[in-house]
Design a protein around this motif. Structure first.
Motif: not given
Length: 255
Positions: A184-186, A196-201, A206-210
């Protein structure tokens, strides 16, 4: 005598001026005209600054549209069109920035779907451009009494559209409820326009997890693209992540 301040918003100058002149002949009506959405917003702001707020906006449904063009159909429950695209978008903006102002949409043709969108955007009425002056005055005075005005021929169609939109929203809410708190947060970050990279940061992942979370979100929502997921989330009332705030989630804790 209590005077009603009306702002006519139409990019057809002859129509706007003719309507304004007809309304100005009424002893209890003060009227001004604007030829575009931005001009209307400037009029509203200036009136507030001068202590002379408008009571009612009469807004052209096809404000800014190309003559003869037919507006593209929109999915039920998808909300008003993007800001600046037409008169209904202006209605939605005015509801947020000037909630005390009543808006009435003036339309050249009956369209249940667009009328439903207008009501969802915050309009208090939908009136044909070729209606009589007495009818328009009755609508103006009626919306100031918190009434909603629609042509009788549109009632059934508008109710059908609003019912479909509500069902669409309910289905969307049910799908969103199937997400985990992290998913939900994603999704909120996706609604805010983050990649994706901004969500990860932001979430310290990690970008892979996102990427995995995003794929799970798309699968659970039954869509195939980020844009479709964001549209569904908006129908369900999902708020975008607050990008201005300093509070982010880290390993299940607030930091």
């Amino acid at each position: 005598m209590v005077r009603i301040r009306v702002l006519v918003v139409d990019d057809h100058r002859i129509f706007a001026e003719s309507l304004a002149a007809a309304l100005a002949a009424e002893p209890d009506v003060d009227v001004s005209a604007a030829g575009s959405g931005p001009a209307a917003l400037r009029c509203l702001e200036r009136a507030v600054a001068e202590g002379r707020r408008f009571d009612v906006l009469l807004v052209d449904a096809d404000l800014g549209a190309v003559a003869g063009a037919v507006p593209a159909p929109r999915e039920p429950g998808s909300g008003p069109p993007p800001p600046g695209s037409d008169g209904i978008a202006l209605v939605a903006g005015v509801r947020v920035t000037h909630p005390g102002v009543r808006t009435v949409v003036l339309a050249e043709r009956d369209d249940p779907r667009r009328a439903a969108h207008a009501l969802q955007a915050g309009a208090s009425g939908w009136v044909a451009k070729d209606c009589s002056l007495s009818r328009l005055l009755a609508v103006i005075r009626g919306v100031l009494r918190e009434e909603t005005h629609l042509p009788p021929a549109l009632l059934t169609g508008v109710l059908r559209e609003l019912t479909a939109a509500r069902k669409h929203r309910t289905d969307s809410e049910r799908l969103v409820e199937s997400l985990t708190p992290r998913e939900h947060e994603v999704l909120r970050c996706m609604v805010a326009g983050l990649g994706r990279k901004d969500v990860a940061a932001r979430l310290f992942l990690s970008p892979h997890t996102v990427r995995t979370h995003m794929q799970n979100v798309l699968g659970k929502l039954g869509v195939h693209s980020t844009l479709a997921a964001v549209a569904l989330a908006r129908r369900a009332g999902v708020r975008p992540a607050d990008l201005a705030g300093d509070v982010v989630e880290r390993s299940g804790q607030l930091a």
